[in-house]
Motif scaffolding. Structure first.
Motif, PDB file in Angstrom:
ATOM      1  N   UNK A  79      49.212 -35.062  -0.125  1.00 39.11           N
ATOM      2  CA  UNK A  79      49.072 -35.940  -1.293  1.00 39.11           C
ATOM      3  C   UNK A  79      47.713 -36.638  -1.291  1.00 39.11           C
ATOM      4  N   UNK A  80      46.662 -35.830  -1.302  1.00 41.70           N
ATOM      5  CA  UNK A  80      45.308 -36.375  -1.349  1.00 41.70           C
ATOM      6  C   UNK A  80      45.088 -37.118  -2.658  1.00 41.70           C
ATOM      7  N   UNK A  81      44.264 -38.145  -2.576  1.00 39.17           N
ATOM      8  CA  UNK A  81      43.868 -38.814  -3.814  1.00 39.17           C
ATOM      9  C   UNK A  81      42.820 -37.958  -4.520  1.00 39.17           C
ATOM     10  N   UNK A  82      42.360 -38.429  -5.677  1.00 41.66           N
ATOM     11  CA  UNK A  82      41.444 -37.623  -6.495  1.00 41.66           C
ATOM     12  C   UNK A  82      40.143 -37.333  -5.755  1.00 41.66           C
ATOM     13  N   UNK A  83      39.585 -38.338  -5.046  1.00 42.61           N
ATOM     14  CA  UNK A  83      38.321 -38.130  -4.344  1.00 42.61           C
ATOM     15  C   UNK A  83      38.454 -37.127  -3.216  1.00 42.61           C
ATOM     16  N   UNK A  84      39.515 -37.244  -2.435  1.00 43.25           N
ATOM     17  CA  UNK A  84      39.714 -36.324  -1.324  1.00 43.25           C
ATOM     18  C   UNK A  84      39.996 -34.918  -1.818  1.00 43.25           C
ATOM     19  N   UNK A  85      40.792 -34.812  -2.913  1.00 45.09           N
ATOM     20  CA  UNK A  85      41.081 -33.490  -3.468  1.00 45.09           C
ATOM     21  C   UNK A  85      39.806 -32.833  -3.975  1.00 45.09           C
ATOM     22  N   UNK A  86      38.949 -33.620  -4.609  1.00 47.70           N
ATOM     23  CA  UNK A  86      37.686 -33.062  -5.103  1.00 47.70           C
ATOM     24  C   UNK A  86      36.791 -32.621  -3.954  1.00 47.70           C
ATOM     25  N   UNK A  87      36.798 -33.386  -2.850  1.00 46.64           N
ATOM     26  CA  UNK A  87      35.944 -33.038  -1.714  1.00 46.64           C
ATOM     27  C   UNK A  87      36.387 -31.737  -1.064  1.00 46.64           C
ATOM     28  N   UNK A  88      37.713 -31.573  -0.834  1.00 48.61           N
ATOM     29  CA  UNK A  88      38.177 -30.334  -0.202  1.00 48.61           C
ATOM     30  C   UNK A  88      37.991 -29.147  -1.127  1.00 48.61           C
ATOM     31  N   UNK A  89      38.151 -29.372  -2.445  1.00 47.68           N
ATOM     32  CA  UNK A  89      37.929 -28.281  -3.403  1.00 47.68           C
ATOM     33  C   UNK A  89      36.462 -27.878  -3.422  1.00 47.68           C
ATOM     34  N   UNK A  90      35.542 -28.860  -3.299  1.00 48.03           N
ATOM     35  CA  UNK A  90      34.111 -28.544  -3.301  1.00 48.03           C
ATOM     36  C   UNK A  90      33.743 -27.708  -2.095  1.00 48.03           C
ATOM     37  N   UNK A  91      34.295 -28.047  -0.922  1.00 56.38           N
ATOM     38  CA  UNK A  91      34.000 -27.269   0.279  1.00 56.38           C
ATOM     39  C   UNK A  91      34.538 -25.859   0.147  1.00 56.38           C
ATOM     40  N   UNK A  92      35.805 -25.730  -0.331  1.00 58.30           N
ATOM     41  CA  UNK A  92      36.398 -24.395  -0.485  1.00 58.30           C
ATOM     42  C   UNK A  92      35.622 -23.567  -1.491  1.00 58.30           C
ATOM     43  N   UNK A  93      35.229 -24.194  -2.625  1.00 59.49           N
ATOM     44  CA  UNK A  93      34.472 -23.469  -3.639  1.00 59.49           C
ATOM     45  C   UNK A  93      33.132 -22.993  -3.098  1.00 59.49           C
ATOM     46  N   UNK A  94      32.453 -23.840  -2.319  1.00 57.30           N
ATOM     47  CA  UNK A  94      31.156 -23.448  -1.752  1.00 57.30           C
ATOM     48  C   UNK A  94      31.315 -22.277  -0.807  1.00 57.30           C
ATOM     49  N   UNK A  95      32.364 -22.280   0.002  1.00 64.46           N
ATOM     50  CA  UNK A  95      32.571 -21.184   0.950  1.00 64.46           C
ATOM     51  C   UNK A  95      32.846 -19.880   0.189  1.00 64.46           C
ATOM     52  N   UNK A  96      33.688 -19.916  -0.853  1.00 65.81           N
ATOM     53  CA  UNK A  96      33.996 -18.691  -1.582  1.00 65.81           C
ATOM     54  C   UNK A  96      32.785 -18.181  -2.355  1.00 65.81           C
ATOM     55  N   UNK A  97      31.994 -19.079  -2.887  1.00 67.22           N
ATOM     56  CA  UNK A  97      30.786 -18.642  -3.596  1.00 67.22           C
ATOM     57  C   UNK A  97      29.814 -17.952  -2.649  1.00 67.22           C
ATOM     58  N   UNK A  98      29.663 -18.519  -1.460  1.00 67.83           N
ATOM     59  CA  UNK A  98      28.753 -17.884  -0.501  1.00 67.83           C
ATOM     60  C   UNK A  98      29.294 -16.537  -0.044  1.00 67.83           C
ATOM     61  N   UNK A  99      30.635 -16.433   0.059  1.00 67.52           N
ATOM     62  CA  UNK A  99      31.227 -15.193   0.540  1.00 67.52           C
ATOM     63  C   UNK A  99      31.211 -14.076  -0.519  1.00 67.52           C
ATOM     64  N   UNK A 100      31.548 -14.416  -1.756  1.00 69.31           N
ATOM     65  CA  UNK A 100      31.832 -13.365  -2.727  1.00 69.31           C
ATOM     66  C   UNK A 100      30.858 -13.307  -3.896  1.00 69.31           C
ATOM     67  N   UNK A 101      30.173 -14.388  -4.195  1.00 70.10           N
ATOM     68  CA  UNK A 101      29.294 -14.369  -5.364  1.00 70.10           C
ATOM     69  C   UNK A 101      27.984 -13.659  -5.029  1.00 70.10           C
ATOM     70  N   UNK A 102      27.484 -12.892  -6.039  1.00 71.31           N
ATOM     71  CA  UNK A 102      26.189 -12.243  -5.840  1.00 71.31           C
ATOM     72  C   UNK A 102      25.100 -13.285  -5.660  1.00 71.31           C
ATOM     73  N   UNK A 103      25.191 -14.350  -6.458  1.00 72.23           N
ATOM     74  CA  UNK A 103      24.243 -15.451  -6.358  1.00 72.23           C
ATOM     75  C   UNK A 103      25.046 -16.744  -6.295  1.00 72.23           C
ATOM     76  N   UNK A 104      25.182 -17.340  -5.071  1.00 71.30           N
ATOM     77  CA  UNK A 104      26.023 -18.531  -4.961  1.00 71.30           C
ATOM     78  C   UNK A 104      25.480 -19.737  -5.693  1.00 71.30           C
ATOM     79  N   UNK A 105      24.234 -19.658  -6.115  1.00 69.75           N
ATOM     80  CA  UNK A 105      23.661 -20.781  -6.826  1.00 69.75           C
ATOM     81  C   UNK A 105      23.308 -21.920  -5.889  1.00 69.75           C
ATOM     82  N   UNK A 106      23.019 -23.059  -6.478  1.00 72.30           N
ATOM     83  CA  UNK A 106      22.629 -24.219  -5.673  1.00 72.30           C
ATOM     84  C   UNK A 106      23.865 -24.929  -5.140  1.00 72.30           C
TER      85      UNK A 106
END
Length: 806
Positions: A713-740
């Motif tokens: 039951x993460x609050x909004x800030x914690x949920x956003x932080x874990x989602x940002x880390x997960x999104x960054x990892x998946x972008x680096x793994x699967x995206x042709x250009x992970x962007x900034x």
């Protein structure tokens, strides 16, 4: 067959425990041959499927043949077949070896007879181990004959068993247990074939067996852990004095080796050192008054008519030197003035088998490492387990300031010494008794009689110093005193002691060293300074040394007559107080008053004014306990330190690469593409493991973020932080250009704080002090070390059919 080989290996590794008993390596190779002979016999018995009772007979026959080849081949037929002559030769060598063992002290020379005894004994142990493990399938009981090899050096030698030899022997026994367990588990029911990694590649095609690798790995862990604990735990425990319900003392029949001591022949050792072709340094010492002193080792108190001997010393744990001051010197009255001296002695490391400390007499307090005890009657200091070689120690003495006037005034005090110091044999030649009476006929006191006896040897008797004198009988004593009058310090000391006893003066013989010579700022004592002198007892001052042996160029050079036995010198100003037993060659030289006192030693002399040692400069016990506790605490904090360093490197250092993440492929790709993302992902993985929320191997970064957000039951800030880390990892793994990808330090801190809030305080403390993620890595290192032993098991000397075909 595996158990037969393991039994031989266990026996041979246990034989390593015997190495301190021997000089040289002949015993090693003969024992190895005996073990190999027993192993060959065991392999033959297994190949022929002989019954269990027959295998030991075959092994005994193989041992007999091996011993014949090794020790009696000249008497055997075709160098190996036993004959009557070879049997007689082996029996002769056994008798010679047994006699050598009784004659020599460990380490014994590896003569042919001793090597035969050792090889035969090791072979018997190997046969017993093979019988228990390979025939009766009772591998654990095989430890009993192996233990017999360990008890031999433990009961003979005073030193403990060497820990490297113990580890080797323990590894051999553990290997035997592992081999036995593998044999048992490998025959359970029908074979179950499983997917295997390295171990599978080594199996012979077409042969199926149960997978026992996991069990073997667990057995190795338990065995190695037990060995490590057996070595480390006793080393860390404090040494305790065993509590005895009865005061047996030394020489009694109390339990344990600490109640007995082997006493060498002091007389034989004395002459042996005096006859050495070249001088060797025995010890060096310094003292606060820079005066040489006799250093006594033994006090011989019994006389059997031939030579003086020593009563077995007694010293209970209460008489240990580290318990404080020694017992009071016998006969020394409180009113007698004493000179307090502190002597620092350094024994040479080349001294062998010396369990008594050379000391000036009378010692009052001793500071030495080890279990050293004082004999109450003689104040000899000895040890039942330690050796003096290389020892450095301090001794405080309170020497009576003996003067002729004082000794004359004590004549009315009857001696309180034991009657044994007055005993002489009844069959002593009458000529010697008559000589004792004639020499002291005009003596006015016991002291005067002692001085006249000393002058008989040093002045009026025309005695000469000669090391070639032999004999200890009554006739030898009579010849020395009445006819030849030539000998060395043993004859002089013993003869004066006998004459003193005949005049009613308690006497004994001391053996040790004279004061030596001054070399630099230390007094140096060599083998040529070995000496024997009489000690006479006077009630009020106790035991005093006398010197009947000639000194100087025609005698024993470093021997000196005590000043209290010489006529008083004419007054020439202030003189120093004479010291009993002093051997300084400058005793009679005038002393410059300006050099009598060393200002740098003023404080030290004040400290020893009471006759004790200066305060110990070593660290107090409470400080040592504190340092030990601090060291233990630092050791326990090693995982926390490793975790802290790892986290700092991940978060603050760019360019970090994941060395061992949970998902190696994912982390390797992430690390190569974007180091900061790899660091954040690896750190998140360790945080989860430390808090008991380990990521499932099948979870994707997005699934992990969703599960954590919902489950905790993460609050909004914690949920956003874990989602940002997960999104960054998946972008680096699967995206042709992970962007900034922006900074992730804040997101990681937010997620860590959110996870910490969901666990208990104990879990958080453990995550800091004993982080499971670091312990997991340490455990992995240990498993890889154990895997190295698995590689040894996968080595095969025979090629498989597939390999031959290729």
């Amino acid at each position: 067959m595996r158990l037969t080989i393991a039994s031989a290996a266990a026996t041979f590794t246990a034989a390593f425990l015997l190495y301190p008993l021997f000089e040289g390596g002949a015993w090693f190779w003969s024992s190895l041959g005996a073990v190999l002979a027993v192993m060959a016999a065991g392999l033959l018995s297994s190949r022929l499927s002989l019954p269990a009772w027959a295998a030991p007979l075959v092994a005994a026959a193989a041992t007999w043949i091996y011993l014949t080849v090794a020790f009696a081949s000249d008497e055997a037929w075709a160098l190996m077949v036993p004959t009557k002559e070879s049997v007689i030769e082996l029996v002769r060598l056994l008798a010679v070896g047994w006699a050598d063992i009784q004659r020599f002290a460990a380490p014994v020379p590896t003569t042919e007879g001793i090597s035969l005894l050792t090889a035969g004994g090791v072979a018997l142990i190997a046969i017993a181990v093979d019988l228990f493990s390979a025939r009766l399938r009772r591998a654990a009981l095989a430890g009993l004959p192996l233990l017999a090899l360990a008890t031999v050096p433990a009961t003979i030698l005073p030193d403990p068993i060497s820990w490297p030899a113990f580890i080797i022997a323990a590894l051999g026994f553990v290997s035997l247990l592992i081999a036995d367990g593998r044999e048992r588990v490998g025959h359970w029911g029908r074979a179950v074939l499983v997917r295997r990694t390295r171990a599978a590649t080594s199996q012979t095609p077409g042969r199926a067996s149960a997978d026992t690798s996991g069990l073997r790995l667990s057995g190795k862990r338990i065995g190695f852990a037990a060995i490590v604990l057996a070595v480390l735990v006793p080393a860390m425990l404090p040494v305790m004095e065993p509590v005895s319900l009865f005061s047996f003392g030394v020489g009694g029949r109390g339990p344990g080796p600490g109640n007995s001591i082997s006493i060498p022949n002091p007389i034989a050792n004395l002459k042996g050192q005096l006859e050495l072709p070249e001088r060797r340094t025995v010890l060096t010492y310094t003292n606060n008054d820079d005066t040489a002193r006799y250093l006594r080792i033994y006090a011989l108190d019994t006389f059997d008519g031939q030579q003086f001997g020593m009563t077995q010393p007694k010293g209970s744990p209460d008489n240990r030197t580290d318990n404080g001051p020694l017992p009071e010197p016998p006969g020394l009255a409180e009113r007698t003035k004493t000179e307090n001296v502190v002597t620092n002695i350094q024994i040479s490391g080349e001294i062998a088998r010396l369990s008594f400390l050379p000391l000036p007499y009378p010692p009052r307090e001793i500071r030495a490492d080890g279990d050293w005890r004082a004999d109450v009657d003689t104040l000899m200091v000895f040890s039942t387990g330690d050796q003096a070689a290389g020892l450095e120690y301090q001794v405080a003495t309170s020497e009576p300031e003996a003067t002729p006037d004082l000794l004359e005034s004590l004549d009315g005090n009857p001696p309180q010494a034991s009657e044994r110091y007055l005993q002489v044999p009844e069959n002593l030649p009458p000529d010697i008794r008559t000589l004792a009476q004639d020499l002291t006929a005009n003596a006015t006191s016991s002291y005067d009689a002692a001085v006249k006896l000393q002058e008989f040897f040093t002045k009026t008797g025309n005695f000469t110093y000669n090391l070639r004198t032999q004999g200890h009988s009554n006739s030898a004593l009579r010849d020395f005193l009445l006819r030849d009058r030539a000998g060395y310090c043993e004859q002089f000391a013993a003869s004066m002691a006998v004459l003193a006893r005949l005049n009613g003066i308690p006497a004994r013989v001391a053996i040790g060293y004279t004061g030596g010579t001054k070399v630099g700022d230390r007094w140096e004592v060599g083998t040529n300074d070995s000496h024997s002198w009489p000690e006479l007892y006077f009630e009020g001052v106790g035991w005093l040394p006398f010197e009947p042996t000639p000194s100087g160029a025609l005698g024993q050079g470093s021997a000196r007559v005590p000043e209290y036995t010489q006529p008083a010198p004419r007054p020439t100003g202030e003189t120093s107080t004479p010291t009993p037993g002093a051997s300084s060659s400058s005793a009679d030289e005038p002393v410059d008053p300006r050099t009598q006192s060393n200002p740098r030693q003023a404080d030290r002399e004040g400290l020893i004014a009471t006759g004790g040692l200066p305060p110990d400069d070593s660290m107090p016990l409470i400080a040592q306990i504190g340092i030990g506790a601090g060291a233990l605490l630092l050791l326990l904090l090693v995982p926390a330190g490793v975790r802290l360093v790892t986290r700092n490197r991940r978060v603050r250092t760019l360019g970090w690469k994941v060395s061992e993440p949970a998902d190696e492929l994912t982390a390797a790709v992430v690390s190569k593409a974007h180091p900061s993302v790899a660091a954040a992902w690896a750190e998140l993985d360790d945080v989860l493991y430390d808090y008991g929320m380990a990521r499932e191997p099948s979870e994707t970064p997005r699934a992990l973020a969703r599960r954590l957000t919902q489950q905790y039951e993460f609050d909004a800030g914690s949920a956003a932080a874990i989602s940002a880390i997960a999104s960054a990892v998946e972008r680096v793994l699967f995206a042709r250009d992970p962007g900034q990808i922006g900074p992730m330090r804040g997101d990681l801190r937010t997620v860590r704080q959110a996870l910490a809030a969901t666990v208990s305080r104990g879990r958080r403390v453990r995550a800091v002090l004993l982080p499971p993620s670091t312990l997991r890595r340490m455990r992995g290192v240990g498993e890889r070390l154990l895997d190295g032993f698995d590689l040894l098991e996968n080595i095969r000397l025979r090629r498989t059919a597939a390999q031959k075909g290729s």
